[in-house]
Write a protein that holds these residues in place. Structure first.
Motif, PDB file in Angstrom:
ATOM      1  N   VAL A   3      24.087  25.374  35.927  1.00 20.37           N
ATOM      2  CA  VAL A   3      24.683  26.231  36.945  1.00 20.37           C
ATOM      3  C   VAL A   3      25.736  27.115  36.292  1.00 20.37           C
ATOM      4  N   ARG A  58      18.527  24.165  46.881  1.00 22.86           N
ATOM      5  CA  ARG A  58      19.801  24.092  47.588  1.00 22.86           C
ATOM      6  C   ARG A  58      20.943  24.561  46.704  1.00 22.86           C
ATOM      7  N   TYR A 113      25.342  24.908  46.881  1.00 21.48           N
ATOM      8  CA  TYR A 113      26.533  24.465  47.596  1.00 21.48           C
ATOM      9  C   TYR A 113      27.772  25.169  47.047  1.00 21.48           C
ATOM     10  N   LEU A 165      33.930  25.704  43.270  1.00 23.58           N
ATOM     11  CA  LEU A 165      32.818  25.102  42.549  1.00 23.58           C
ATOM     12  C   LEU A 165      31.505  25.389  43.252  1.00 23.58           C
ATOM     13  N   ILE A 217      20.427  15.256  44.077  1.00 21.62           N
ATOM     14  CA  ILE A 217      21.410  15.180  42.989  1.00 21.62           C
ATOM     15  C   ILE A 217      21.954  16.570  42.754  1.00 21.62           C
ATOM     16  N   GLN A 218      23.233  16.713  42.911  1.00 23.08           N
ATOM     17  CA  GLN A 218      23.864  18.021  42.782  1.00 23.08           C
ATOM     18  C   GLN A 218      24.434  18.193  41.377  1.00 23.08           C
ATOM     19  N   TYR A 219      24.133  19.330  40.786  1.00 16.65           N
ATOM     20  CA  TYR A 219      24.615  19.694  39.460  1.00 16.65           C
ATOM     21  C   TYR A 219      25.626  20.820  39.623  1.00 16.65           C
ATOM     22  N   PHE A 220      26.767  20.642  38.986  1.00 16.27           N
ATOM     23  CA  PHE A 220      27.889  21.552  39.201  1.00 16.27           C
ATOM     24  C   PHE A 220      28.043  22.567  38.081  1.00 16.27           C
ATOM     25  N   GLY A 221      28.564  23.734  38.469  1.00 15.54           N
ATOM     26  CA  GLY A 221      28.997  24.714  37.506  1.00 15.54           C
ATOM     27  C   GLY A 221      30.431  24.429  37.074  1.00 15.54           C
ATOM     28  N   ALA A 222      30.931  25.243  36.164  1.00 15.37           N
ATOM     29  CA  ALA A 222      32.285  25.041  35.620  1.00 15.37           C
ATOM     30  C   ALA A 222      33.361  25.541  36.577  1.00 15.37           C
TER      31      ALA A 222
END
Lengths: 115, 115
Positions: free
Chosen positions: B4, B31, B33, B91, B103-108
């Motif tokens: 991301v 998805r 967020y 975020l 499962i959510q993967y986050f950006g910085a």
């Protein structure tokens, strides 16, 4: 309201030792997932481990394992053989089933690792 | 796949100005967020999209906030007439939903400072 509580704002562990981070949650739902995320300083959040509520077996990922106590609504994270790179903020989060797709996070625990 | 991506990483603005942030999710994730994280707190949910449809908004998302995901790929978050209370880390996360699994993967993140 669904809540996630992390009662330890800060924890410290000696390198190579074991540490346990606590998390409790509150929900009346039966379908949900629990997660631990790691957020190093100024870096993105990384998924550490996850647990499906319908599974009785505790999840493990290498040095990371959880103690999932469904009746007590408790979800603690155990880090074995702690390494300097484990130092970070750790967030416990809950994802509830059905149409709700967002994570509910605790306030986090800052973990320091002493050499 | 590089994960991301969020731009800019940092944004400093004066109170009253408008700002826009961009998030590029992991390709094929349906998805997306947006969360807001203030100092010493866990991330708080703002809104999420399934493909191009905005499915849920938090009460934290005042009328000054608007988010779009026009083609179901990247998303923008705009804050109009910024206030000092808007200063936070914003975020973005993405996920590929399979049944209840999410499962959510986050950006910085984008750190916003409102002067």
């Amino acid at each position: 309201a669904q809540t996630v509580t992390q009662s330890q704002p800060e924890m410290s562990v000696q390198e190579a030792e074991t540490v346990t981070l606590s998390c409790t949650y509150d929900t009346s739902e039966s379908d949900y997932y629990l997660f631990w995320y790691k957020q190093p300083p100024s870096r993105q959040m990384i998924l550490v481990i996850r647990q499906e509520a319908y599974k009785q077996q505790n999840a493990t990922e290498n040095r990371f394992s959880v103690n999932f106590q469904k009746a007590a609504k408790s979800f603690s994270l155990k880090i074995s053989d702690s390494q300097l790179g484990d130092a970070a903020m750790y967030f416990c989060a809950c994802l509830y089933g059905g149409s709700q797709g967002n994570l509910i996070f605790g306030k986090g625990t800052k973990l320091s690792v002493k050499p | 796949d590089t994960g991301v991506s969020q731009n800019p990483r940092h944004k400093i603005t004066k109170r009253g100005q408008n700002v826009t942030f961009r998030c590029d999710p992991i390709s094929e994730h349906n998805r997306l967020y947006w969360y807001r994280q203030t100092l010493g707190q866990g991330p708080e949910f703002l809104t999420y999209f399934q493909n191009e449809a905005q499915l849920e908004k938090s009460r934290l998302l005042s009328d000054r906030f608007s988010a779009e995901r026009p083609k179901g790929s990247f998303s923008t978050l705009e804050i109009q007439r910024t206030e000092q209370g808007d200063s936070a880390m914003y975020l973005c996360a993405s996920s590929l939903t399979r049944g209840l699994e999410n499962i959510q993967y986050f950006g910085a993140g984008t750190r916003l400072s409102v002067l």
